[in-house]
Design a protein around this motif. Structure first.
Motif, PDB file in Angstrom:
ATOM      1  N   GLN A  78      -0.248  39.328 -24.897  1.00 11.64           N
ATOM      2  CA  GLN A  78      -0.370  37.952 -24.387  1.00 11.64           C
ATOM      3  C   GLN A  78       0.164  36.934 -25.397  1.00 11.64           C
ATOM      4  OE1 GLN A  78      -1.394  36.658 -21.545  1.00 11.64           O
ATOM      5  NE2 GLN A  78      -2.183  38.477 -20.515  1.00 11.64           N
ATOM      6  N   GLY A  79       0.094  37.310 -26.681  1.00 10.36           N
ATOM      7  CA  GLY A  79       0.557  36.409 -27.737  1.00 10.36           C
ATOM      8  C   GLY A  79       2.075  36.318 -27.822  1.00 10.36           C
ATOM      9  N   PHE A  80       2.787  37.215 -27.148  1.00 10.58           N
ATOM     10  CA  PHE A  80       4.250  37.133 -27.051  1.00 10.58           C
ATOM     11  C   PHE A  80       4.557  36.366 -25.763  1.00 10.58           C
ATOM     12  CE2 PHE A  80       6.260  39.833 -30.334  1.00 10.58           C
ATOM     13  CZ  PHE A  80       5.122  40.299 -30.953  1.00 10.58           C
ATOM     14  N   VAL A  81       4.874  35.092 -25.896  1.00 12.60           N
ATOM     15  CA  VAL A  81       4.969  34.214 -24.711  1.00 12.60           C
ATOM     16  C   VAL A  81       5.886  34.742 -23.621  1.00 12.60           C
ATOM     17  CG1 VAL A  81       4.332  31.904 -25.435  1.00 12.60           C
ATOM     18  CG2 VAL A  81       6.572  32.792 -26.055  1.00 12.60           C
ATOM     19  N   GLU A  82       7.010  35.354 -24.036  1.00  9.95           N
ATOM     20  CA  GLU A  82       7.986  35.796 -23.027  1.00  9.95           C
ATOM     21  C   GLU A  82       7.510  37.070 -22.313  1.00  9.95           C
ATOM     22  OE1 GLU A  82       8.014  36.298 -26.216  1.00  9.95           O
ATOM     23  OE2 GLU A  82       9.773  37.383 -26.960  1.00  9.95           O
ATOM     24  N   PHE A  83       6.511  37.767 -22.869  1.00 10.37           N
ATOM     25  CA  PHE A  83       5.962  38.963 -22.198  1.00 10.37           C
ATOM     26  C   PHE A  83       4.986  38.529 -21.092  1.00 10.37           C
ATOM     27  CE2 PHE A  83       6.029  42.201 -26.030  1.00 10.37           C
ATOM     28  CZ  PHE A  83       7.336  41.844 -26.314  1.00 10.37           C
ATOM     29  N   ARG A  84       4.344  37.410 -21.336  1.00 10.25           N
ATOM     30  CA  ARG A  84       3.217  36.976 -20.512  1.00 10.25           C
ATOM     31  C   ARG A  84       3.442  37.059 -19.004  1.00 10.25           C
ATOM     32  NH1 ARG A  84       0.626  31.681 -23.188  1.00 10.25           N
ATOM     33  NH2 ARG A  84       0.119  32.844 -25.046  1.00 10.25           N
ATOM     34  N   PRO A  85       4.538  36.454 -18.489  1.00  6.48           N
ATOM     35  CA  PRO A  85       4.694  36.471 -17.020  1.00  6.48           C
ATOM     36  C   PRO A  85       4.896  37.876 -16.463  1.00  6.48           C
ATOM     37  CG  PRO A  85       6.496  35.252 -18.089  1.00  6.48           C
ATOM     38  CD  PRO A  85       5.567  35.674 -19.160  1.00  6.48           C
ATOM     39  N   LEU A  86       5.266  38.840 -17.338  1.00  6.69           N
ATOM     40  CA  LEU A  86       5.547  40.198 -16.857  1.00  6.69           C
ATOM     41  C   LEU A  86       4.337  41.123 -16.963  1.00  6.69           C
ATOM     42  CD1 LEU A  86       9.023  40.567 -18.567  1.00  6.69           C
ATOM     43  CD2 LEU A  86       8.571  40.112 -16.157  1.00  6.69           C
ATOM     44  N   LEU A  87       3.353  40.702 -17.718  1.00  8.26           N
ATOM     45  CA  LEU A  87       2.189  41.578 -17.917  1.00  8.26           C
ATOM     46  C   LEU A  87       1.465  41.736 -16.586  1.00  8.26           C
ATOM     47  CD1 LEU A  87       0.999  40.157 -21.355  1.00  8.26           C
ATOM     48  CD2 LEU A  87       2.239  42.287 -20.937  1.00  8.26           C
ATOM     49  N   GLY A  88       1.107  42.987 -16.288  1.00  8.10           N
ATOM     50  CA  GLY A  88       0.485  43.258 -14.988  1.00  8.10           C
ATOM     51  C   GLY A  88       1.518  43.659 -13.947  1.00  8.10           C
ATOM     52  N   HIS A  89       2.813  43.595 -14.314  1.00  8.19           N
ATOM     53  CA  HIS A  89       3.862  43.974 -13.363  1.00  8.19           C
ATOM     54  C   HIS A  89       4.474  45.344 -13.656  1.00  8.19           C
ATOM     55  CE1 HIS A  89       4.068  40.100 -11.196  1.00  8.19           C
ATOM     56  NE2 HIS A  89       3.605  39.630 -12.348  1.00  8.19           N
ATOM     57  N   CYS A  90       3.948  46.048 -14.662  1.00  5.91           N
ATOM     58  CA  CYS A  90       4.436  47.404 -14.941  1.00  5.91           C
ATOM     59  C   CYS A  90       3.851  48.346 -13.884  1.00  5.91           C
ATOM     60  CB  CYS A  90       3.993  47.857 -16.331  1.00  5.91           C
ATOM     61  SG  CYS A  90       4.612  46.794 -17.650  1.00  5.91           S
ATOM     62  N   ARG A  91       4.509  49.497 -13.657  1.00 10.44           N
ATOM     63  CA  ARG A  91       4.027  50.417 -12.622  1.00 10.44           C
ATOM     64  C   ARG A  91       2.615  50.910 -12.949  1.00 10.44           C
ATOM     65  NH1 ARG A  91       7.875  55.198 -11.552  1.00 10.44           N
ATOM     66  NH2 ARG A  91       9.207  53.425 -11.061  1.00 10.44           N
ATOM     67  N   PHE A  92       2.403  51.224 -14.237  1.00  5.81           N
ATOM     68  CA  PHE A  92       1.081  51.725 -14.624  1.00  5.81           C
ATOM     69  C   PHE A  92       0.253  50.595 -15.231  1.00  5.81           C
ATOM     70  CE2 PHE A  92       4.022  55.365 -15.122  1.00  5.81           C
ATOM     71  CZ  PHE A  92       3.539  56.120 -14.063  1.00  5.81           C
ATOM     72  N   ARG A  93      -0.965  50.533 -14.774  1.00  2.00           N
ATOM     73  CA  ARG A  93      -1.851  49.469 -15.262  1.00  2.00           C
ATOM     74  C   ARG A  93      -2.070  49.520 -16.775  1.00  2.00           C
ATOM     75  NH1 ARG A  93      -7.039  47.341 -12.432  1.00  2.00           N
ATOM     76  NH2 ARG A  93      -7.587  47.382 -14.636  1.00  2.00           N
ATOM     77  N   ASP A  94      -2.095  50.763 -17.298  1.00  2.00           N
ATOM     78  CA  ASP A  94      -2.340  50.910 -18.740  1.00  2.00           C
ATOM     79  C   ASP A  94      -1.029  51.121 -19.509  1.00  2.00           C
ATOM     80  OD1 ASP A  94      -1.786  53.356 -17.732  1.00  2.00           O
ATOM     81  OD2 ASP A  94      -3.459  54.415 -18.709  1.00  2.00           O
ATOM     82  N   CYS A  95       0.082  50.604 -18.958  1.00  2.00           N
ATOM     83  CA  CYS A  95       1.401  50.763 -19.585  1.00  2.00           C
ATOM     84  C   CYS A  95       1.382  50.202 -21.003  1.00  2.00           C
ATOM     85  CB  CYS A  95       2.445  50.015 -18.752  1.00  2.00           C
ATOM     86  SG  CYS A  95       4.123  50.234 -19.367  1.00  2.00           S
ATOM     87  N   ARG A  96       1.945  50.981 -21.948  1.00  2.00           N
ATOM     88  CA  ARG A  96       1.993  50.496 -23.334  1.00  2.00           C
ATOM     89  C   ARG A  96       3.398  50.005 -23.689  1.00  2.00           C
ATOM     90  NH1 ARG A  96      -0.247  53.869 -27.828  1.00  2.00           N
ATOM     91  NH2 ARG A  96      -0.686  51.819 -28.716  1.00  2.00           N
ATOM     92  N   HIS A  97       4.272  49.981 -22.705  1.00  2.00           N
ATOM     93  CA  HIS A  97       5.645  49.473 -22.845  1.00  2.00           C
ATOM     94  C   HIS A  97       6.436  50.274 -23.889  1.00  2.00           C
ATOM     95  CE1 HIS A  97       3.248  46.469 -20.902  1.00  2.00           C
ATOM     96  NE2 HIS A  97       2.730  46.033 -22.040  1.00  2.00           N
ATOM     97  N   ASN A  98       6.179  51.584 -23.958  1.00  2.00           N
ATOM     98  CA  ASN A  98       6.910  52.434 -24.901  1.00  2.00           C
ATOM     99  C   ASN A  98       8.140  53.048 -24.228  1.00  2.00           C
ATOM    100  OD1 ASN A  98       5.158  52.002 -27.038  1.00  2.00           O
ATOM    101  ND2 ASN A  98       3.792  53.656 -26.388  1.00  2.00           N
ATOM    102  N   ASN A  99       7.882  53.895 -23.186  1.00  2.00           N
ATOM    103  CA  ASN A  99       8.994  54.481 -22.427  1.00  2.00           C
ATOM    104  C   ASN A  99       8.522  54.862 -21.029  1.00  2.00           C
ATOM    105  OD1 ASN A  99       7.393  56.656 -23.105  1.00  2.00           O
ATOM    106  ND2 ASN A  99       8.728  57.272 -24.802  1.00  2.00           N
TER     107      ASN A  99
END
Ligand code: GDP
Ligand code: ZN
Length: 341
Positions: A283-304
């Motif tokens: 959440q502290g990365f402003v440009e990530f904010r609008p995309l959070l919650g839009h990954c396929r997996f709810r617990d996505c760690r944005h690794n691969n």
């Protein structure tokens, strides 16, 4: 800095000493309240905490006059920047009766990991960076996250630009463009050459600000350059007047000649990123904010993970790879660094 682990007995003793201090402060507070004639208290009015001596506070009234005040027992610990309701008990003393809700609160953990308030109602944090000691973008990102999760507007201030030659200046300008793209103001200044001070003064106008950043980047020099001598003198004088106290306020609010205020204290200057969880970090990365919650997996760690909205944005160029990698490094640091306090 490596911190010693405290033995149980040491921790117990520290707690005991702190408790004793607290009780002493309460007793002192009671004595001060005892000396006040309740019948003679003035009408309730709003005020601003501009200095904090523990058992007493300096409250600035709307008209600008300053009163050394004690606190009613039922009030939580106050910090500089707090807005309060208070009543005058004499020409220069009074009693604080209520805290007006804070809109922001800067805090840091104590050695027991309890968050302690540092300053309230801050509008912006000036993150001071410099070529000596040379900043790195991971550190800037950490400060930005700390400001974002606190809900305070960050401003990047690159100080000591007098030390840069043309090549270095060009490289740093290019590096900092990223932050302008993210919407953060970036100010270039030199306290020494008095460069950028007008821009800085304009950025501070009408707001309550604090300066944070690594030691040696020039925070004290900047604050000294911004404050007129008289403000500093008033600060020193009020420590000797009031109710005969000779204590020093560790934290103080200064009014700037061109509008706006600064809150300064050793604790505030050390404001930085403390422990937080992975979701808060993202959440502290402003440009990530609008995309959070839009990954396929709810617990996505944005690794691969497949269907990761953040990774897709990096592929598209909407999020810079540098920031994603910085996110990974800060996250790894939070996982391994258990001695954050
Ligand atoms: P702080 O630890 O962030 O409060 O930093 P200080 O204000 O104590 O400054 C650290 C050192 O940097 C001091 O030796 C200052 O004289 C120096 N300094 C501060 N501002 C500037 C600047 O704009 N240019 C240069 N060259 N040195 C500066
Ligand atoms: Zn993801």
């Amino acid at each position: 800095m490596a911190k010693r682990r405290l033995t149980r007995q040491q921790s117990w003793r520290i707690r005991k000493i702190q408790q004793e201090r607290l009780e002493r402060a309460r007793r002192k507070q009671d004595q001060m309240l005892d000396g006040i004639d309740e019948q003679k208290l003035g009408a309730e009015q709003s005020g601003l905490v501009i200095a904090n001596y523990g058992a007493s506070l300096d409250i600035e009234a709307a008209a600008g006059d300053i009163h050394r005040c004690s606190l009613r027992q039922n009030i939580e610990p106050l910090v500089v920047g707090d807005r309060v309701i208070w009543q005058a008990a004499g020409d220069d003393s009074g009693v604080v009766t209520a805290l007006i809700p804070r809109h922001t609160l800067l805090a840091r953990p104590d050695r027991f990991a309890n968050m302690r308030p540092l300053a309230a109602n801050i509008d912006q944090i000036l993150i001071v960076a410099a070529p000596r000691p040379m900043y790195n973008t991971d550190l800037i990102d950490q400060y930005l996250v700390a400001a974002e999760v606190t809900g305070v507007q960050p401003v990047l201030l690159l100080n000591k630009i007098d030390l840069l030659d043309t090549t270095e200046r060009k490289r740093i300008d290019e590096e900092l463009v990223l932050y302008r793209t993210l919407g953060y103001p970036v100010i270039h200044a030199s306290t020494l050459a008095r460069h950028g001070m007008d821009e800085l003064t304009a950025a501070l106008s009408g707001k309550i600000s604090v300066f944070a950043g690594q030691s040696g980047v020039g925070k004290s020099s900047l604050i000294k350059a911004l404050l007129p001598e008289s403000e500093i003198v008033i600060g020193d004088l009020s420590e000797r007047t009031g109710l005969g106290q000779h204590t020093t306020s560790a934290s103080r609010l200064y009014h700037l000649p061109n509008g706006g205020s600064l809150i300064d204290s050793p604790g505030v200057r050390e404001f930085r990123l403390w422990k937080l969880d992975e979701q808060e970090l993202a959440q502290g990365f402003v440009e990530f904010r609008p995309l959070l919650g839009h990954c396929r997996f709810r617990d996505c760690r944005h690794n691969n993970e497949p269907g990761c909205a953040i990774l897709a944005a990096v592929e598209d160029g909407a999020i810079s790879r540098q920031r994603l990698e910085s996110f990974y490094r800060i996250r790894d640091g939070l996982e391994t660094d258990s001695q954050q306090y």
